[in-house]
Scaffold this active site. Structure first.
Site, PDB file in Angstrom:
ATOM      1  N   CYS A   3       8.316  86.960  30.817  1.00 25.29           N
ATOM      2  CA  CYS A   3       8.285  86.990  32.120  1.00 25.29           C
ATOM      3  C   CYS A   3       9.777  87.333  32.580  1.00 25.29           C
ATOM      4  CB  CYS A   3       7.872  85.752  32.908  1.00 25.29           C
ATOM      5  SG  CYS A   3       9.045  84.332  32.890  1.00 25.29           S
ATOM      6  N   HIS A  45       9.737  78.408  29.315  1.00 31.36           N
ATOM      7  CA  HIS A  45       9.049  78.852  30.239  1.00 31.36           C
ATOM      8  C   HIS A  45       8.215  77.756  30.713  1.00 31.36           C
ATOM      9  CE1 HIS A  45       6.879  81.951  32.446  1.00 31.36           C
ATOM     10  NE2 HIS A  45       5.707  81.310  32.141  1.00 31.36           N
ATOM     11  N   ASN A  86       9.294  76.773  45.368  1.00 30.29           N
ATOM     12  CA  ASN A  86       7.949  77.206  45.850  1.00 30.29           C
ATOM     13  C   ASN A  86       7.049  77.318  44.866  1.00 30.29           C
ATOM     14  OD1 ASN A  86       9.394  78.124  48.569  1.00 30.29           O
ATOM     15  ND2 ASN A  86      10.061  79.940  47.518  1.00 30.29           N
ATOM     16  N   HIS A  99      11.656  77.868  39.049  1.00 27.32           N
ATOM     17  CA  HIS A  99      13.076  78.150  39.601  1.00 27.32           C
ATOM     18  C   HIS A  99      13.448  77.365  40.990  1.00 27.32           C
ATOM     19  CE1 HIS A  99      10.507  81.269  41.246  1.00 27.32           C
ATOM     20  NE2 HIS A  99      11.191  81.382  42.331  1.00 27.32           N
ATOM     21  N   HIS A 101      15.580  77.105  44.235  1.00 23.07           N
ATOM     22  CA  HIS A 101      16.590  77.865  45.085  1.00 23.07           C
ATOM     23  C   HIS A 101      17.623  76.844  45.535  1.00 23.07           C
ATOM     24  CE1 HIS A 101      13.793  81.549  45.914  1.00 23.07           C
ATOM     25  NE2 HIS A 101      12.915  80.507  45.497  1.00 23.07           N
TER      26      HIS A 101
HETATM   27  P1  5GP Z   1      10.066  82.678  44.693  1.00 23.68           P
HETATM   28  O1  5GP Z   1       9.729  83.669  45.942  1.00 23.68           O
HETATM   29  O2  5GP Z   1       9.210  83.238  43.537  1.00 23.68           O
HETATM   30  O3  5GP Z   1      10.293  81.480  45.066  1.00 23.68           O
HETATM   31  O4  5GP Z   1      11.610  83.392  44.464  1.00 23.68           O
HETATM   32  C1  5GP Z   1      11.885  84.529  43.624  1.00 23.68           C
HETATM   33  C2  5GP Z   1      13.470  84.676  43.810  1.00 23.68           C
HETATM   34  O5  5GP Z   1      13.917  85.524  42.778  1.00 23.68           O
HETATM   35  C3  5GP Z   1      13.761  85.594  45.145  1.00 23.68           C
HETATM   36  O6  5GP Z   1      14.392  84.856  45.908  1.00 23.68           O
HETATM   37  C4  5GP Z   1      14.054  87.008  44.466  1.00 23.68           C
HETATM   38  O7  5GP Z   1      15.059  87.530  45.295  1.00 23.68           O
HETATM   39  C5  5GP Z   1      14.665  86.634  43.180  1.00 23.68           C
HETATM   40  N1  5GP Z   1      14.668  87.554  41.969  1.00 23.68           N
HETATM   41  C6  5GP Z   1      13.541  88.410  41.762  1.00 23.68           C
HETATM   42  N2  5GP Z   1      13.894  89.312  40.954  1.00 23.68           N
HETATM   43  C7  5GP Z   1      15.365  89.057  40.560  1.00 23.68           C
HETATM   44  C8  5GP Z   1      16.173  89.440  39.622  1.00 23.68           C
HETATM   45  O8  5GP Z   1      15.876  90.556  39.008  1.00 23.68           O
HETATM   46  N3  5GP Z   1      17.299  88.712  39.448  1.00 23.68           N
HETATM   47  C9  5GP Z   1      17.710  87.941  40.090  1.00 23.68           C
HETATM   48  N4  5GP Z   1      19.241  87.338  39.993  1.00 23.68           N
HETATM   49  N5  5GP Z   1      16.901  87.190  41.175  1.00 23.68           N
HETATM   50  C10 5GP Z   1      15.563  87.895  41.203  1.00 23.68           C
HETATM   51 ZN    ZN Z   2       9.528  82.792  32.010  1.00 23.30          ZN
END
Ligand code: 5GP
Ligand code: ZN
Length: 113
Positions: A3, A45, A86, A99, A101
């Site tokens: 991923c 993962h 999330n 992840h 934030h």
């Molecule tokens: P989610 O919406 O799944 O809680 O958060 C995913 C986060 O990953 C988003 O805030 C998005 O901006 C970030 N993100 C997505 N692709 C990448 C990437 O390739 N590099 C980095 N540094 N952040 C990413």
């Molecule tokens: Zn992964």
């Protein structure tokens, strides 16, 4: 096929790293939603919070304390900051590798959208 965040762990996709040890990685979000927007991920993962087991308890606790350390380093500890994980579609999860934030540096509304 790994991923997106596994690729960041492996180094095949670059990221602005903030912190790294043997079990976790912290890096700048590519689309920051606040002056501080860091993501903290486990190196192994795990797709969502739903997939955590007791084996992950120490790891998740360490991730949360790392969030506090990053906020403190940037001077946001007293003013306040937010840690968010999330889970699945209705919460807006788009990357299915756990992840946390870490957001700060501006007033953050509550309830969230
Ligand atoms: P989610 O919406 O799944 O809680 O958060 C995913 C986060 O990953 C988003 O805030 C998005 O901006 C970030 N993100 C997505 N692709 C990448 C990437 O390739 N590099 C980095 N540094 N952040 C990413
Ligand atoms: Zn992964």
């Amino acid at each position: 096929m790994a991923c997106l965040f596994c690729h960041i762990v492996e180094g095949s996709i670059p990221a602005k790293k903030v912190f790294e040890d043997d079990q976790m990685l912290a890096f700048e979000d590519i689309h920051p939603q606040a002056p501080m927007h860091v993501l903290i991920i486990p190196k192994t993962h795990v797709a969502t919070v739903n997939d955590l087991t007791g084996d992950h308890d120490a790891l998740v606790g360490t991730m949360l304390r790392r969030a506090a350390a990053i906020a403190r380093e940037r001077g946001y500890d007293a003013a306040g900051y937010r840690t968010v994980i999330n889970t699945n579609a209705q919460a807006g999860q788009t990357v299915f590798h756990l992840h946390m934030h870490v957001l700060g540096g501006r007033p953050l509304a509550w309830p969230p959208g």
